[in-house]
Design a protein around this motif. Structure first.
Motif, PDB file in Angstrom:
ATOM      1  N   LEU A 130       9.618  -4.216  40.877  1.00 46.45           N
ATOM      2  CA  LEU A 130       9.949  -5.340  39.999  1.00 46.45           C
ATOM      3  C   LEU A 130      11.245  -6.024  40.420  1.00 46.45           C
ATOM      4  CD1 LEU A 130       8.770  -3.861  36.622  1.00 46.45           C
ATOM      5  CD2 LEU A 130       7.939  -5.955  37.655  1.00 46.45           C
ATOM      6  N   CYS A 131      12.221  -5.232  40.901  1.00 46.42           N
ATOM      7  CA  CYS A 131      13.466  -5.836  41.405  1.00 46.42           C
ATOM      8  C   CYS A 131      13.165  -6.779  42.560  1.00 46.42           C
ATOM      9  CB  CYS A 131      14.443  -4.757  41.891  1.00 46.42           C
ATOM     10  SG  CYS A 131      15.400  -4.049  40.570  1.00 46.42           S
ATOM     11  N   VAL A 132      12.297  -6.312  43.476  1.00 45.76           N
ATOM     12  CA  VAL A 132      11.952  -7.131  44.650  1.00 45.76           C
ATOM     13  C   VAL A 132      11.204  -8.395  44.196  1.00 45.76           C
ATOM     14  CG1 VAL A 132      10.612  -7.206  46.784  1.00 45.76           C
ATOM     15  CG2 VAL A 132      11.930  -5.165  46.211  1.00 45.76           C
ATOM     16  N   LEU A 133      10.317  -8.228  43.214  1.00 40.18           N
ATOM     17  CA  LEU A 133       9.557  -9.372  42.707  1.00 40.18           C
ATOM     18  C   LEU A 133      10.494 -10.421  42.105  1.00 40.18           C
ATOM     19  CD1 LEU A 133       6.734 -10.531  42.109  1.00 40.18           C
ATOM     20  CD2 LEU A 133       6.870  -9.449  39.877  1.00 40.18           C
ATOM     21  N   LEU A 164       7.912 -13.377  32.690  1.00 39.95           N
ATOM     22  CA  LEU A 164       7.010 -12.231  32.912  1.00 39.95           C
ATOM     23  C   LEU A 164       7.680 -11.192  33.796  1.00 39.95           C
ATOM     24  CD1 LEU A 164       3.496 -13.802  33.493  1.00 39.95           C
ATOM     25  CD2 LEU A 164       4.012 -11.898  31.998  1.00 39.95           C
ATOM     26  N   ALA A 165       8.200 -11.670  34.948  1.00 40.32           N
ATOM     27  CA  ALA A 165       8.844 -10.745  35.892  1.00 40.32           C
ATOM     28  C   ALA A 165      10.094 -10.136  35.260  1.00 40.32           C
ATOM     29  CB  ALA A 165       9.203 -11.497  37.170  1.00 40.32           C
ATOM     30  N   LEU A 166      10.835 -10.977  34.534  1.00 40.40           N
ATOM     31  CA  LEU A 166      12.082 -10.513  33.923  1.00 40.40           C
ATOM     32  C   LEU A 166      11.788  -9.452  32.859  1.00 40.40           C
ATOM     33  CD1 LEU A 166      15.161 -11.094  33.930  1.00 40.40           C
ATOM     34  CD2 LEU A 166      14.785 -12.613  32.020  1.00 40.40           C
ATOM     35  N   PHE A 167      10.758  -9.704  32.051  1.00 41.22           N
ATOM     36  CA  PHE A 167      10.433  -8.755  30.983  1.00 41.22           C
ATOM     37  C   PHE A 167      10.000  -7.416  31.585  1.00 41.22           C
ATOM     38  CE2 PHE A 167       7.286  -6.882  28.012  1.00 41.22           C
ATOM     39  CZ  PHE A 167       8.148  -6.613  26.967  1.00 41.22           C
ATOM     40  N   MET A 221      13.052  -5.600  32.672  1.00 43.07           N
ATOM     41  CA  MET A 221      13.840  -5.110  31.528  1.00 43.07           C
ATOM     42  C   MET A 221      13.196  -3.829  30.966  1.00 43.07           C
ATOM     43  SD  MET A 221      16.418  -7.058  31.066  1.00 43.07           S
ATOM     44  CE  MET A 221      16.442  -7.028  32.833  1.00 43.07           C
ATOM     45  N   PHE A 222      11.868  -3.836  30.951  1.00 45.56           N
ATOM     46  CA  PHE A 222      11.131  -2.682  30.462  1.00 45.56           C
ATOM     47  C   PHE A 222      11.405  -1.473  31.340  1.00 45.56           C
ATOM     48  CE2 PHE A 222       7.248  -1.077  28.377  1.00 45.56           C
ATOM     49  CZ  PHE A 222       7.516  -1.590  27.119  1.00 45.56           C
ATOM     50  N   ALA A 223      11.350  -1.723  32.661  1.00 42.41           N
ATOM     51  CA  ALA A 223      11.622  -0.641  33.613  1.00 42.41           C
ATOM     52  C   ALA A 223      13.063  -0.163  33.456  1.00 42.41           C
ATOM     53  CB  ALA A 223      11.374  -1.148  35.029  1.00 42.41           C
TER      54      ALA A 223
END
Length: 931
Positions: free
Chosen positions: A597-600, A734-737, A740-742
């Protein structure tokens, strides 16, 4: 603590306001005497056409088949008049552009706060100096020149503000309205004797403000057929009006015509910043007193426009926008506007060398008058032994200059006179700047000293109250009394010094602020000593390494304000965090998801700024993706054996999912409707506003279990965000959420890793009960990283999809689902909401992290405060008030952003608590279970 928070807010407000006082106070002075050329002027009247939002290349370019876009104006510049490019300054907005054209000075920066709408300061203009001015056009522009005028000789005729609709079929009707009204005005004057004789006076100005091109450019982009058709219509209108006026005055050859624009427009239909497409505007001047086209064999300019426009053989005369005001004044022989800083462009004038020299002399004296007033003001408020005058223009130098010019004119050495005038003008403008920035260094240092003191104090508070690094030391009464009197007397001396110089009250605030701040720091000296002994007993290497990492982190954050790609680097470093800290050994899948997700998310800062080209399919894709994810989450929620689950609660999710689906549909149908020139469908508009109002209510109906509530927050925000999206930015929340979840899950692992607490079960974690935790733990070094993550994510939420700092990255298209009629406050509010939505996501995640890691929000907030204050100090010294106006605007907004970040975080923290803990209870049917 409330005292501490109040003090903090107060200090930050002073820091925030200070830059407007130090860098951006109004440069205008009053009390000059009007200067007028003593010789008779070449023209009796002047007609000024301002085609709002017209770019230079759009007018001068030839069509693909080689015909001119504006045939009449092209024939004027080839056969009758002079032409060039007028260089405007940022902010390239309508009001500053018109002030520069008509009053001759660049809008003073203190008008930022007024949204460029009203007169922030009284000023003089060519209209005010004229005998009569009649003007037609937009209600946004005309009234401000009538309002600033003395007496009632400036007449305005405006259409209704509602006519400025970006979604309308065709905005060219705004221009046709102006042309029609001018024609009927001249027709009616034949039967109205007072009007007829007024029109035949000297020193008359007619001003036609044509807004259609600007409105069409916003709605359809400057390369569109609509924009180019509108130019053609303006060309025909100008032709009709020019021949009508010539006929009316019996072709007496005493009318001068000027056509120009207040600002240009970018290819994506916005303006406000400093891109050449926004700052280059056309200028065509013809008629009485104006030079005929000058044939040349070669001329050198850095751009290649002449070749593109096939105008290599006609002399191009470039001016600064403020130079047009003195040009108009000298053509009709009125005094130069008092605050004008323009230099008369002599090459446009077709008159005797004597007239040119006299006009130039008037120009020089008029600017020198402003310099004298500015100097005397500064002299009065400074102690004589501290006053350092501007050397090149001392009193004796001024007299020398004026004598020299007078002598040259008497000896008929006109060229020499003109060149001395130009030197004098440049020196006077330099001197104006010198006195305007006279106190800057002194005030800047005061603020910087306060900054450092405040940050030190906050660090001491953190160490004293939230860590176990220091023992409580008893205070020494005697010492503290001496300290108090010492600081009080220092304050008295400073105040007395300011009083003698009759300084404005704000100076007292800036210069006295360091006294209480440093007093608070010095009182904590025992804590500092205690800390020093403790730190020395720790590993020196570790402490230095930790400090270095902190500094590098903060520098990356500062860099990201200028280069968004710095965020990408930061996110890629974050991606490697589990590997560095051995976290991935204990939670492989979570670490892997975090890294992915960080990379995304790291891709987003590399994308171009939002709003250049709308891409509605991407918005629809984001909506469908949200629905898909929420569907799977719902399924997993239903499967999980959760005794806290309730069918009523699931209904809320269905409503929210329906809302997201509806938003997706509204976006696609609205943009299709606007494309077909059908305007904004009323049904869509109603749904949009309903969604905006209902989504926060639905959110508060959802259960307060951790995952369920966070998910509900996401769905609510997403349905509103989709309505405000026009391109790839819809995928950003979407990517940010996801990240944040992770993050919430990773922080749990980090807690266990450092053995700080037992792991609460996240699935059954309930926000409502979490607030009662009394056993908050002490701070740990890892909490500094937590706070840094939060600040970093907040900055990413800000710059992830664009740079809010430049006005032109705002695309009005993003609010078309809500409204299309121009309304700056509504549009601004909706755009700010769009910027705030990613913020709320990050704040809610941070709130969750605080609660699940058993930290008091206060201690983490203090660390965040220190980080953002150190950043703010950087930006304080990076604030610019020179260079391109884009740089100025960006530097202000950076500083204001970071300063308001702290104030904003307090608000966000409160909002996040509200969103995560509050629940609206609906009356429920009671069920009877048979057991």
């Amino acid at each position: 603590i409330p005292v501490f928070i109040l003090a903090g807010l107060l200090v930050h407000c002073v820091f925030l306001v200070s830059i407007f006082d130090i860098y951006f106070s109004s440069p205008l002075v009053h009390g000059m005497t009007p200067q007028q050329t003593p010789l008779p002027p070449p023209a009796k009247r002047l007609v000024l056409f301002v085609a709002d939002g017209l770019r230079a290349d759009s007018l001068y370019e030839l069509n693909s088949n080689g015909t001119p876009r504006a045939p009449y104006l092209r024939s004027i510049l080839e056969n009758n008049g002079s032409w060039g490019i007028s260089h405007t300054r940022v902010p390239t907005e309508s009001r500053p552009g018109h002030v520069a054209l008509i009053a001759g000075f660049y809008e003073d920066v203190s008008a930022v706060a007024k949204g460029w709408k009203e007169n922030p300061v009284e000023f003089d203009s060519v209209f005010n100096e004229s005998k009569y001015t009649w003007s037609w056009g937009s209600p946004d522009i005309l009234p401000m020149f009538a309002k600033g005028a003395t007496g009632d000789h400036v007449y305005t005729f405006c259409y209704a503000a509602e006519s400025e609709d970006f979604g309308a079929e065709d905005a060219a009707k705004l221009d046709i309205w102006v042309f029609d009204h001018v024609k009927s005005f001249f027709n009616s004057s034949r039967s109205n004797q007072t009007l007829f004789s007024a029109l035949n006076e000297e020193k008359v100005v007619l001003f036609l403000h044509l807004l259609g091109i600007d409105t069409n450019g916003h709605a359809h982009r400057p390369n569109s057929r609509e924009y180019q058709e509108n130019i053609k219509q303006v060309d025909e209108g100008v032709k009709e009006i020019a021949s009508l006026i010539d006929n009316f005055y019996g072709n007496d050859g005493k009318t001068a015509f000027i056509l120009t624009s207040d600002h240009g427009m970018t290819d994506w239909g916005s303006h406000g910043a400093g891109h050449p497409s926004e700052t280059l505007t056309p200028l065509i001047v013809w008629g009485a007193g104006v030079n005929y086209p000058q044939k040349v064999t070669s001329q050198f300019f850095e751009d290649n426009f002449l070749k593109e426009w096939k105008l290599e053989n006609l002399k191009r005369l470039d001016v600064n926008q403020a130079d047009i005001a003195p040009l108009m004044a000298s053509l009709i022989g009125v005094p130069f506007p008092l605050n004008s800083v323009g230099t008369l462009p002599l090459e446009y004038l077709n008159s005797s060398a004597h007239f040119k020299a006299e006009s130039m002399f008037t120009n020089a004296v008029q600017i020198l008058e402003q310099f004298k007033v500015k100097m005397s003001q500064k002299k009065e408020t400074t102690l004589s032994f501290l006053f350092t005058p501007f050397k090149p223009l001392s009193d004796s130098e001024q007299i020398n200059f004026l004598k020299k010019i007078r002598l040259y004119i008497q000896q008929q050495k006109y060229d020499e006179a003109v060149s001395v005038c130009k030197t004098l003008i440049n020196l006077a403008l330099e001197g104006l700047t010198y006195y305007h920035t006279y106190d800057r260094l002194f005030l800047g240092l005061s603020i910087a000293v306060s900054f450092v003191g405040w940050t030190t104090y906050v660090i001491l508070v953190i160490i004293k109250a939230h860590t176990n690094l220091t023992k409580t030391v008893p205070a020494n009464e005697k010492k503290s009394t001496i300290l108090f009197y010492g600081f009080a007397s220092a304050g008295m001396i400073i105040a007395l010094f300011l009083l003698i110089q009759t300084c404005p009250w704000t100076y007292y605030v800036y210069c006295l602020l360091p006294v209480p701040v440093w007093y608070a720091v010095v009182r904590e000296i025992p804590v500092i000593q205690d800390l020093a002994t403790n730190v020395l007993s720790l590993h020196i290497g570790q402490s230095i390494g930790f400090l270095l990492v902190c500094m590098v982190g903060i520098e990356i954050l500062v860099f990201s304000f200028f280069y968004r790609s710095a965020l990408t680097i930061g996110l890629l470093v974050f991606a490697g965090w589990p590997a560095i800290t051995q976290l991935w050994i204990q939670a492989k899948t979570r670490a892997l998801i975090w890294t992915l997700l960080c990379v995304l998310l790291a891709i987003f800062p590399l994308m171009p700024v939002v709003g250049r080209e709308p891409n509605i399919p991407l918005v629809i894709a984001a909506g469908l993706l949200t629905l898909l994810i929420s569907f799977f989450s719902l399924v997993s929620l239903c499967k999980s054996e959760n005794k806290y689950r309730d069918i009523e609660d699931l209904k809320v999710y269905f409503y929210q999912m329906f809302s997201v689906a509806l938003s997706t549909y509204v976006v696609s149908s609205t943009h299709n409707s606007l494309k077909d020139k059908q305007g904004l469908p009323v049904m869509n508009q109603i749904i949009s506003w309903m969604t905006l109002v209902s989504s926060p209510v639905l959110l508060l109906l959802s259960p307060t279990f951790l995952f369920q509530r966070l998910f509900s927050i996401f769905l609510s925000l997403m349905s509103t965000y989709l309505l405000l999206s026009t391109g790839y930015e819809a995928l950003f929340p979407l990517a940010l959420f996801g990240l944040m979840f992770a993050w919430i899950n990773m922080e749990q692992e980090a807690l266990q890793h450092y053995g700080l607490s037992l792991k609460p079960k996240l699935a059954v974690f309930n926000f409502t009960y979490a607030m009662d935790i009394t056993q908050f733990r002490q701070l740990h070094l890892d909490d500094v990283r937590r706070s840094f993550f939060f600040v970093f994510f907040i900055v990413t939420a800000f710059f992830g999809t664009g740079n809010i700092a430049s006005i032109n990255s705002f695309d009005p298209a993003s609010v078309y689902c809500f409204l299309t009629v121009f309304s700056p406050f509504m549009m601004g509010g909706l755009l700010l909401l769009k910027v705030a939505i990613p913020f709320v996501l990050v704040s809610c995640a941070f709130e969750t992290v605080q609660v699940t890691t058993q930290l008091s929000s206060k201690s983490l907030f203090l660390i965040v405060l220190v980080i953002s204050d150190i950043m703010a100090l950087h930006f304080f010294f990076l604030v610019k008030d020179y260079g391109s106006w884009l740089d100025i605007g960006t530097s202000i907004s950076h500083y204001v952003l970071v300063m308001s970040l702290t104030i904003f975080m307090m608000v966000m923290n409160g909002l996040a608590q509200l969103l995560t803990t509050q629940r609206l209870g609906l009356p429920r049917r009671t069920k009877h279970h048979s057991t």
